[in-house]
Design an enzyme around this catalytic site. Structure first.
Site, mmCIF file in Angstrom:
data_model
loop_
_atom_site.group_PDB
_atom_site.id
_atom_site.type_symbol
_atom_site.label_atom_id
_atom_site.label_comp_id
_atom_site.label_asym_id
_atom_site.label_seq_id
_atom_site.Cartn_x
_atom_site.Cartn_y
_atom_site.Cartn_z
ATOM 1 C CB THR A 1 -5.651 -4.072 2.444
ATOM 2 O OG1 THR A 1 -5.510 -2.660 1.872
ATOM 3 C CG2 THR A 1 -4.145 -4.370 2.674
ATOM 4 C CB ILE B 1 -3.453 -1.956 -1.705
ATOM 5 C CG1 ILE B 1 -2.131 -2.103 -2.497
ATOM 6 C CG2 ILE B 1 -4.533 -3.259 -1.911
ATOM 7 C CD1 ILE B 1 -1.364 -3.316 -1.933
ATOM 8 C CG ASP B 2 -10.575 -0.640 -3.192
ATOM 9 O OD1 ASP B 2 -10.849 -0.345 -1.845
ATOM 10 O OD2 ASP B 2 -11.463 -0.953 -3.909
ATOM 11 C CG ASP C 1 -12.579 2.690 -0.365
ATOM 12 O OD1 ASP C 1 -11.656 2.379 -0.746
ATOM 13 O OD2 ASP C 1 -12.846 2.976 0.822
ATOM 14 C CG ASP D 1 -7.770 2.602 -1.829
ATOM 15 O OD1 ASP D 1 -6.686 2.008 -1.480
ATOM 16 O OD2 ASP D 1 -8.907 2.101 -1.621
ATOM 17 C CG ASP E 1 -1.707 -1.147 1.279
ATOM 18 O OD1 ASP E 1 -3.072 -0.979 1.472
ATOM 19 O OD2 ASP E 1 -1.356 -2.056 1.469
ATOM 20 C CD GLU F 1 -6.761 2.945 2.362
ATOM 21 O OE1 GLU F 1 -6.807 2.771 1.478
ATOM 22 O OE2 GLU F 1 -7.171 2.642 3.446
#
Ligand SMILES: Nc1ncnc2c1ncn2[C@@H]1O[C@H](COP(=O)(O)O)[C@@H](O)[C@H]1OP(=O)(O)O
Ligand SMILES: [Mg+2]
Ligand SMILES: [Mg+2]
Ligand SMILES: [Mg+2]
Length: 402
Positions: free
Chosen positions: A190, A187-188, A342, A185, A96, A119
């Protein structure tokens, strides 16, 4: 110099040079960039950019999530993902942080005056030099190496570890209704990433609160738009797709390959003729969407097929290309506010593919109120023709009807 040579010098060298310089500075920035690219690269087919509105933003968005996905795929293959728990108990990994650093670096290089809402933030890393150096090792060794001209478009490498931390922290804009704001984001999903399932690297550009460009990389979804929608896992052969959209220009998908940037294919939602043949595409996490209410909604709509459960904005991409039908996200608590990173890319991609996206009150998602969707509650994304029917049943089951 004899007069004839002086004339030759003027007409054959100086004048064409002057005209070229003038043409360069008078040309719109997109064609100027193509001009640079065509001179930088012998194989000019690799990076192409149209002259449509937001062409540069789209290209940079696609390239930067492509580069960030190379990093996340490396972490995905490793058994130790450097996972830590954030203050809200959700996980974050070295993937991330690294992906966010790479994306912000590319945005800062190309659009230095734009704001960024991302994020993650780097405070934990500043107190944990070991974790920070792990991320730095990843970041400095990740590039679009098979496409040096694309890598140079993104501004190349981040110069130092401390610059990397500053870049991660520069995604701290509070968002809002005015100006150009990118939302990231890195890593959306995670949790999906950690369990080997679906996840997405997401980027969108808002202008005065309106989504203009959206790009979502899904390294673990099939490249093939017509592949059946399943919740299966892995990043093997035939996986990896980028969904993108520009407002008013439709939505596309293209393979998430490292080198060749083939033109995207237009995608569109699948019409639902029989509700009984449709299914919901929903979260894996029971804490993210109320699954018992969605089961009652399915029953009332006459949907008999089980929901396909997958993590992340891969759900929006999947319904936009007609692999899935309806994305439903029902609030589980009165306090959780959905985050703009998101949903922004997915919202535009679905609407450009012929869908409608609202919250459970029937309002469009409002990305202009800050870092969260504070004025919305839940999400319903469906083909335009059936959205009102789905919303009606959602409101009936949630008791939102007068
Ligand atoms: N309590 C929560 N309710 C809804 N969504 C959440 C909650 N906590 C985290 N999320 C975010 O939901 C998204 C994934 O959910 P889903 O797969 O259900 O669509 C992620 O963006 C995740 O953040 P993250 O980006 O940190 O993974
Ligand atoms: Mg998170
Ligand atoms: Mg997310
Ligand atoms: Mg995330």
């Amino acid at each position: 110099m004899p007069l004839e040579s002086r004339n030759n010098f003027f007409y054959k060298i100086l004048l064409p040079l002057l005209i070229l310089t003038l043409a360069f500075f008078l040309s719109p920035s997109s064609s100027r960039l193509n001009l640079i690219l065509s001179h930088l690269t012998p194989q000019t087919t690799t990076v192409k950019m149209s002259s449509s509105p937001y062409a540069k933003e789209l290209l940079i968005a696609q390239l930067s999530i492509q580069r960030a996905s190379i990093l996340t795929k490396r972490v995905f293959q490793e058994s130790s993902k450097g996972t830590i728990s954030k203050s809200d108990a959700s996980p974050v990994t070295i993937g991330d942080f690294g992906a966010q650093a790479l994306i912000i670096s590319a945005l800062k290089h190309n659009f230095p005056s734009d704001q960024i809402v991302a994020e993650e933030e780097a405070s934990t890393l500043r107190n944990d030099p070991l974790l920070s150096s792990k991320i730095w090792d990843l970041v400095k060794s990740t590039s679009l190496s098979s496409s040096p001209e694309a890598e140079s478009l993104l501004g190349g490498q981040i110069p130092s570890e401390s610059k990397m931390l500053d870049l991660i922290d520069s995604g701290n804009s509070s968002g809002g209704r005015t100006g150009r704001i990118w939302t990231i984001d890195p890593i959306d999903g995670t949790k999906g990433f950690l369990r080997g399932g679906q996840y997405a690297v997401c980027l969108a550009l808002l202008e005065d609160g309106d989504v203009k460009v959206g790009a979502i990389a899904c390294p673990n979804l099939p490249v093939d738009d017509s592949a059946p929608l399943t919740a299966d896992i892995g990043d093997g052969e035939g996986r990896g797709v980028i969904f993108s959209a520009v407002k008013g220009q439709g939505a596309t998908s293209r393979p998430l390959t490292t080198g060749d940037l083939a033109e995207g294919k237009q995608i569109s939602m699948k019409p639902i003729t029989e509700m009984s043949a449709a299914s919901f595409c929903e979260s894996v996490e029971a804490g993210h969407s109320n699954q018992s209410e969605s089961a009652r909604i399915a029953e009332k709509l006459g949907i008999t097929r089980p929901s396909v459960r997958m993590d992340s904005q891969a759900k929006y991409g999947s319904i936009a290309r007609g692999a899935g039908d309806i994305y439903l996200r029902l609030p589980t608590s009165k306090t959780y506010q959905e985050k703009i990173w998101d949903h922004a890319g997915g919202d535009l991609i679905v609407r450009e593919a012929g869908g409608e996206v609202t919250d459970t009150k029937g309002n469009r998602l409002d990305f202009g109120v800050g870092r969260t969707l504070a004025s919305n509650s839940g999400v319903i994304a469906a083909p335009k023709a059936v959205h009102a029917q789905v919303l009606d049943v959602v409101q009936e089951v949630l008791g939102l009807k007068n």
